[in-house]
Design an enzyme around this catalytic site. Structure first.
Site: not given
Ligand code: PAF
Length: 314
Positions: A30, A33-34, A37, A61, A151, A155, A186
């Protein structure tokens, strides 16, 4: 690195890669970024021929409009970072055109069982929103491998189940949580912490680490350990959504005798919600269980460990 926001162009580019026999690695994000990612992207670059990253702040979400509004959007800065780590294609769709219809009419994915507790209980609709966007992204990008951070452990487990249940032709790989030097995991949300909150925030990981230490040493009264952990966090200034010792495989409450455990927490510091987790693998417990021969069968709590370790330094 190429950057696209249009579905037709995205599909054409990826079709050419697949036709050339290249494997596609995918990191959904999303944005903002850090290093967490980037560690996923670096791993993807070692596992696949062509690396795709998506940046899309998925409204489905978010259970709160203020959280969605406050989510940091830093596309230009993110694109510059991705250039440095070997990404081939950045897909950053326009928020208005990503879904084909309004949210109320959209087909949704539900992944029962794994999503009902913990984050699912605290954030109604969150996991359905994640599963729906990830499923759509998988269909658009058709990756061979997709990468998720540990983290967001619940999910990760949900995505693995969705892939299995729907027989999606993608392998899921995960990477460990990346932390600051003081242990704070992070997160794109960390930038919302005030200076004072930032100083308190590492207590989250410290508390989990202490609980794990007690479990490794033989502590088996999990419910008492959870209550003690909540108390420590509350004393430090957190408001705790949950702190649970769970089975790592299905995230059901852990019981003495379970081999692979994970301690998960979600807690608020002011208006920022932080999550974290630490695993306790069966092999880490083995020496003690061997040493306390009888513990293996009786699952009696170890007599030597109370909450002393948790009290120390609190
Ligand atoms: O973990 C995330 O950043 C979000 O939940 C994802 C997997 C990109 C879905 O929007």
């Amino acid at each position: 690195m190429q950057q696209v926001n249009d579905i037709r162009r995205l599909r054409a580019l990826l079709k050419a890669q697949a036709a050339a026999g290249r494997t596609i690695g995918f990191v959904p994000t999303m944005g903002h970024l850090h290093e967490g990612h980037l560690s996923l992207v670096r791993r993807a670059a070692t596992q696949a021929d062509f690396v795709v990253v998506s940046i899309f702040v998925n409204p489905l979400q978010f259970d709160r409009q203020d959280d969605l509004d406050a989510y940091p959007r830093t596309l230009e800065q993110d694109a510059r970072l991705l250039e440095t780590v070997g990404v081939n294609l950045l897909y950053a769709p326009e928020p208005e055109s990503f879904y084909p219809c309004e949210p109320a009419l959209l087909t949704r994915i539900e992944v029962p069982g794994i999503t009902e507790r913990l984050e699912g209980a605290s954030r109604p609709g969150h996991f359905s929103g994640v599963a729906t966007v990830v499923n759509r992204l998988f269909n658009l990008i058709q990756p061979d491998i997709a990468f998720f951070g540990e983290k967001d452990f619940q999910q990760l487990r949900m995505i693995e189940k969705m892939v299995e249940d729907l027989a999606l032709p993608v392998s899921i790989m995960s990477e460990p949580t990346v932390r600051e030097a003081d242990g704070l995991a992070l997160s794109s949300r960390n930038t919302r912490l005030s200076d004072t909150e930032r100083q308190i925030a590492p207590r989250l990981h410290q508390t989990l680490t202490k609980i794990v230490e007690v479990i490794r040493l033989g502590g088996r009264d999990f419910r008492k350990l959870e209550a003690k952990g909540v108390e420590l966090l509350q004393n430090a200034g957190f408001s705790v959504d949950y702190l649970e010792i769970c089975r790592s495989a299905d995230l059901q409450p852990g019981e003495p005798g379970d081999a692979d455990l994970i301690v998960l927490v979600a807690a608020w510091l002011g208006s920022t919600r932080l999550i974290d987790n630490v695993k306790v693998r069966g092999q880490d417990l083995a020496p003690l269980l061997h040493w306390h021969d009888g513990c293996l069968n009786s699952h009696r709590p170890s007599p030597i460990i109370g909450s002393d370790v948790l009290n120390r330094g609190s």
